[in-house]
Design a protein around this motif. Structure first.
Motif, PDB file in Angstrom:
ATOM      1  N   ARG A 189      87.867  53.501  31.578  1.00  0.00           N
ATOM      2  CA  ARG A 189      86.656  52.881  31.023  1.00  0.00           C
ATOM      3  C   ARG A 189      85.676  52.470  32.104  1.00  0.00           C
ATOM      4  N   ASP A 190      86.188  52.142  33.279  1.00  0.00           N
ATOM      5  CA  ASP A 190      85.335  51.698  34.378  1.00  0.00           C
ATOM      6  C   ASP A 190      86.111  51.873  35.674  1.00  0.00           C
ATOM      7  N   SER A 191      85.515  51.448  36.781  1.00  0.00           N
ATOM      8  CA  SER A 191      86.116  51.689  38.089  1.00  0.00           C
ATOM      9  C   SER A 191      87.435  50.950  38.274  1.00  0.00           C
ATOM     10  N   VAL A 192      87.640  49.859  37.538  1.00  0.00           N
ATOM     11  CA  VAL A 192      88.881  49.077  37.679  1.00  0.00           C
ATOM     12  C   VAL A 192      90.086  49.871  37.181  1.00  0.00           C
ATOM     13  N   ASP A 193      89.890  50.847  36.316  1.00  0.00           N
ATOM     14  CA  ASP A 193      91.006  51.618  35.747  1.00  0.00           C
ATOM     15  C   ASP A 193      91.523  52.706  36.676  1.00  0.00           C
ATOM     16  N   ARG A 194      90.872  52.947  37.802  1.00  0.00           N
ATOM     17  CA  ARG A 194      91.314  53.989  38.726  1.00  0.00           C
ATOM     18  C   ARG A 194      92.590  53.555  39.450  1.00  0.00           C
ATOM     19  N   VAL A 195      93.439  54.515  39.795  1.00  0.00           N
ATOM     20  CA  VAL A 195      94.774  54.217  40.326  1.00  0.00           C
ATOM     21  C   VAL A 195      94.784  54.144  41.849  1.00  0.00           C
ATOM     22  N   GLY A 196      93.972  54.936  42.514  1.00  0.00           N
ATOM     23  CA  GLY A 196      93.973  54.976  43.969  1.00  0.00           C
ATOM     24  C   GLY A 196      92.904  55.915  44.468  1.00  0.00           C
ATOM     25  N   TYR A 197      92.911  56.163  45.785  1.00  0.00           N
ATOM     26  CA  TYR A 197      91.914  57.076  46.343  1.00  0.00           C
ATOM     27  C   TYR A 197      92.420  57.682  47.642  1.00  0.00           C
ATOM     28  N   CYS A 198      91.807  58.796  48.032  1.00  0.00           N
ATOM     29  CA  CYS A 198      92.028  59.417  49.330  1.00  0.00           C
ATOM     30  C   CYS A 198      90.674  59.696  49.964  1.00  0.00           C
ATOM     31  N   THR A 199      90.587  59.517  51.278  1.00  0.00           N
ATOM     32  CA  THR A 199      89.344  59.730  52.005  1.00  0.00           C
ATOM     33  C   THR A 199      89.505  60.831  53.042  1.00  0.00           C
ATOM     34  N   SER A 200      88.381  61.394  53.453  1.00  0.00           N
ATOM     35  CA  SER A 200      88.393  62.451  54.455  1.00  0.00           C
ATOM     36  C   SER A 200      87.098  62.400  55.253  1.00  0.00           C
ATOM     37  N   VAL A 201      87.129  62.994  56.447  1.00  0.00           N
ATOM     38  CA  VAL A 201      85.941  63.157  57.285  1.00  0.00           C
ATOM     39  C   VAL A 201      85.985  64.557  57.868  1.00  0.00           C
ATOM     40  N   ALA A 202      84.852  65.269  57.774  1.00  0.00           N
ATOM     41  CA  ALA A 202      84.780  66.641  58.281  1.00  0.00           C
ATOM     42  C   ALA A 202      83.357  66.915  58.757  1.00  0.00           C
ATOM     43  N   ASP A 203      83.151  68.131  59.271  1.00  0.00           N
ATOM     44  CA  ASP A 203      81.842  68.471  59.832  1.00  0.00           C
ATOM     45  C   ASP A 203      80.802  68.814  58.776  1.00  0.00           C
ATOM     46  N   ASP A 204      81.231  69.109  57.550  1.00  0.00           N
ATOM     47  CA  ASP A 204      80.274  69.468  56.510  1.00  0.00           C
ATOM     48  C   ASP A 204      80.759  68.920  55.173  1.00  0.00           C
ATOM     49  N   SER A 205      79.838  68.859  54.212  1.00  0.00           N
ATOM     50  CA  SER A 205      80.122  68.249  52.911  1.00  0.00           C
ATOM     51  C   SER A 205      81.207  68.993  52.160  1.00  0.00           C
ATOM     52  N   GLU A 206      81.142  70.322  52.169  1.00  0.00           N
ATOM     53  CA  GLU A 206      82.101  71.098  51.386  1.00  0.00           C
ATOM     54  C   GLU A 206      83.521  70.885  51.883  1.00  0.00           C
ATOM     55  N   GLY A 211      81.626  62.068  55.289  1.00  0.00           N
ATOM     56  CA  GLY A 211      82.807  61.432  54.713  1.00  0.00           C
ATOM     57  C   GLY A 211      82.890  61.682  53.220  1.00  0.00           C
ATOM     58  N   ALA A 212      84.098  61.714  52.696  1.00  0.00           N
ATOM     59  CA  ALA A 212      84.284  61.921  51.254  1.00  0.00           C
ATOM     60  C   ALA A 212      85.427  61.063  50.755  1.00  0.00           C
ATOM     61  N   ILE A 213      85.367  60.743  49.465  1.00  0.00           N
ATOM     62  CA  ILE A 213      86.428  60.009  48.795  1.00  0.00           C
ATOM     63  C   ILE A 213      86.605  60.594  47.407  1.00  0.00           C
ATOM     64  N   ARG A 214      87.865  60.720  46.980  1.00  0.00           N
ATOM     65  CA  ARG A 214      88.170  61.088  45.599  1.00  0.00           C
ATOM     66  C   ARG A 214      89.152  60.073  45.039  1.00  0.00           C
ATOM     67  N   TYR A 215      88.963  59.773  43.756  1.00  0.00           N
ATOM     68  CA  TYR A 215      89.785  58.760  43.100  1.00  0.00           C
ATOM     69  C   TYR A 215      90.857  59.395  42.230  1.00  0.00           C
ATOM     70  N   LEU A 216      91.986  58.712  42.176  1.00  0.00           N
ATOM     71  CA  LEU A 216      93.126  59.120  41.359  1.00  0.00           C
ATOM     72  C   LEU A 216      93.022  58.447  39.999  1.00  0.00           C
ATOM     73  N   VAL A 217      93.080  59.243  38.940  1.00  0.00           N
ATOM     74  CA  VAL A 217      93.017  58.683  37.586  1.00  0.00           C
ATOM     75  C   VAL A 217      94.375  58.886  36.908  1.00  0.00           C
ATOM     76  N   PRO A 218      94.705  58.039  35.946  1.00  0.00           N
ATOM     77  CA  PRO A 218      96.015  58.162  35.291  1.00  0.00           C
ATOM     78  C   PRO A 218      96.117  59.464  34.500  1.00  0.00           C
ATOM     79  N   PRO A 219      97.297  60.086  34.499  1.00  0.00           N
ATOM     80  CA  PRO A 219      97.479  61.281  33.665  1.00  0.00           C
ATOM     81  C   PRO A 219      97.569  60.938  32.185  1.00  0.00           C
ATOM     82  N   ARG A 220      98.003  59.714  31.896  1.00  0.00           N
ATOM     83  CA  ARG A 220      98.075  59.251  30.506  1.00  0.00           C
ATOM     84  C   ARG A 220      98.198  57.733  30.518  1.00  0.00           C
ATOM     85  N   SER A 221      98.053  57.130  29.355  1.00  0.00           N
ATOM     86  CA  SER A 221      98.189  55.676  29.248  1.00  0.00           C
ATOM     87  C   SER A 221      99.657  55.263  29.315  1.00  0.00           C
ATOM     88  N   GLY A 222      99.893  54.053  29.772  1.00  0.00           N
ATOM     89  CA  GLY A 222     101.248  53.530  29.877  1.00  0.00           C
ATOM     90  C   GLY A 222     101.362  52.602  31.070  1.00  0.00           C
TER      91      GLY A 222
END
Length: 410
Positions: free
Chosen positions: A373-390, A327-338
């Motif tokens: 600054r920390d995990s609270v500032d992240r905007v969202g995430y997407c998850t996936s499941v596959a047969d290998d890590s890559e 399983g994998a997860i990646r987080y969405l970060v803001p492109p800029r402040s606002g």
């Protein structure tokens, strides 16, 4: 399974109420939580009572409230499934003579200096660690142990307040940043900066026996905020990590429940960053369940309800029909402040191969800050499941890249 009629859940970070209800439909649930986290209590109407105290209240007040409830309706089990208030759960369990982690174990787990002392006394590892409050103290540590060093709160979560210092001329500024970003009242700890890949390890323990069930490789930014994870079962090449984590858990006196232990794989072997008497955050338990069929939250609830769970887990680990994916997860970060205006194309991201979910952590109008600054500032995430890590990691990254974040003025 023991049929408990009344369970006290301390704090409300994890969605355990439906699991409790599924495993024991007649159970009565009391939730005791800090007022600062009252909004995190899920399914409050499924509880017999929800009680809140200020997180700074004297621990004995938490105990007194639990004892009052116990006199009205005897509490038969205590569970705490998230990051916060485990010290209160331990004190309550001790006062009611119910199973839980011992108070001294929780104290050592959540105090990074105390953790280092325990590991050193047990001969597990020797990583210098101390609190500092002045530049002079920080300079003496750097003179004794070299640079770079890492500064972090003695008791902290969510990648908050972590500062790396590489040069003697930056000691003053680094300490000032660490002090101002640490939680109120938490001293600043200094340690040598450990070089190597960072992983976290999910384990489950019962009566002092430990099963290592998941290894997570981490993706971080320059401020040590986690941007993604890749979660898999241990393999043959992980035997040194498995053995090391068992040593850590034994040294800390942890005998039950899920644990989440963060390591740096240095050239001299694994070294602990910190350990926790809970399952990991950042959707790691959900990813492990989806990829490998190992549900740490359900196992923890079953154990709180009085079931011996290692026989169940051991049978599951050797089951031939169990999924063995990544399983994998990646987080969405803001492109800029606002101010967040919108996040678009989540449907497209969800339709991509191997992607299993996308979720937003911010609402329109919420303030976005860069760099985060920390995990609270992240905007969202997407998850996936596959047969290998890559494949899993690439799928989650591609899904995040599909999203479009629109930011307005502050």
């Amino acid at each position: 399974m023991t049929v408990f009629k009344h369970v006290l859940v301390v704090a409300g970070a994890r969605d355990v109420t439906p699991v409790l209800r599924r495993l024991n439909p007649a159970v009565s649930i009391t939730t005791l939580v800090a007022t600062q986290r009252l909004a995190k209590v899920r399914h409050p109407t499924e509880c017999a009572r929800v009680l809140a105290l200020d997180e700074a209240a004297d621990p004995q007040e938490w105990v007194a409230v639990a004892q009052h409830v116990h006199r009205r309706q005897p509490i038969e089990a205590v569970g705490a499934f998230g990051e916060f208030d485990q010290d209160h759960a331990a004190a309550i369990a001790s006062a009611l003579n119910l199973p839980f982690h011992r108070e001294e174990v929780i104290a050592a787990v959540y105090d990074k200096v105390a953790m280092r002392r325990r590991l050193s006394a047990a001969g597990v590892e020797e990583v210098p660690s101390t609190t500092v409050s002045t530049v002079g103290e920080l300079r003496r540590f750097a003179d004794d142990h070299g640079l770079p060093v890492i500064l972090k709160p003695q008791c902290g979560t969510g990648s908050l307040g972590i500062v790396r210092v590489d040069d003697l001329t930056d000691l003053d500024q680094g300490l000032d940043r660490a002090v101002h970003s640490a939680p109120p009242g938490s001293p600043v700890v200094v340690e040598p900066f450990l070089t190597g890949a960072e992983v976290s390890v999910e384990a489950f323990s019962e009566r002092g026996e430990h099963r290592i069930v998941g290894i997570t490789h981490k993706i971080k930014d320059d401020n040590f905020v986690e941007l993604g994870h890749v979660v898999r079962e241990p393999g043959p090449d992980d035997s040194h990590v498995v053995a090391y984590v068992r040593q850590v858990l034994n040294a800390m006196g942890i005998t039950q429940g899920p644990t989440h232990t963060e390591l740096i794989l240095t050239g001299g072997g694994p070294r602990v960053v910190e350990t926790h008497t809970r399952a990991g955050g950042d959707q790691i338990p959900a990813l492990l369940a989806a990829a490998a069929g190992i549900d740490l939250v359900e196992l923890a609830v079953r154990q709180v309800l009085g079931e011996r769970v290692l026989p169940r887990l051991d049978a599951l680990l050797v089951a031939p029909d169990r999924p063995r994916r990544v399983g994998a997860i990646r987080y969405l970060v803001p492109p800029r402040s606002g101010r967040l205006v919108s996040v678009e194309h989540t449907g497209h991201a969800m339709s991509l191969p191997f992607v299993t979910g996308c979720a937003l952590l911010k609402d329109p109008g919420d303030e976005l800050i860069t760099p985060i600054r920390d995990s609270v500032d992240r905007v969202g995430y997407c998850t996936s499941v596959a047969d290998d890590s890559e494949t899993a990691e690439e799928a989650a990254r591609r899904a995040i890249d599909t999203l479009t974040v629109t930011v307005g003025a502050t």
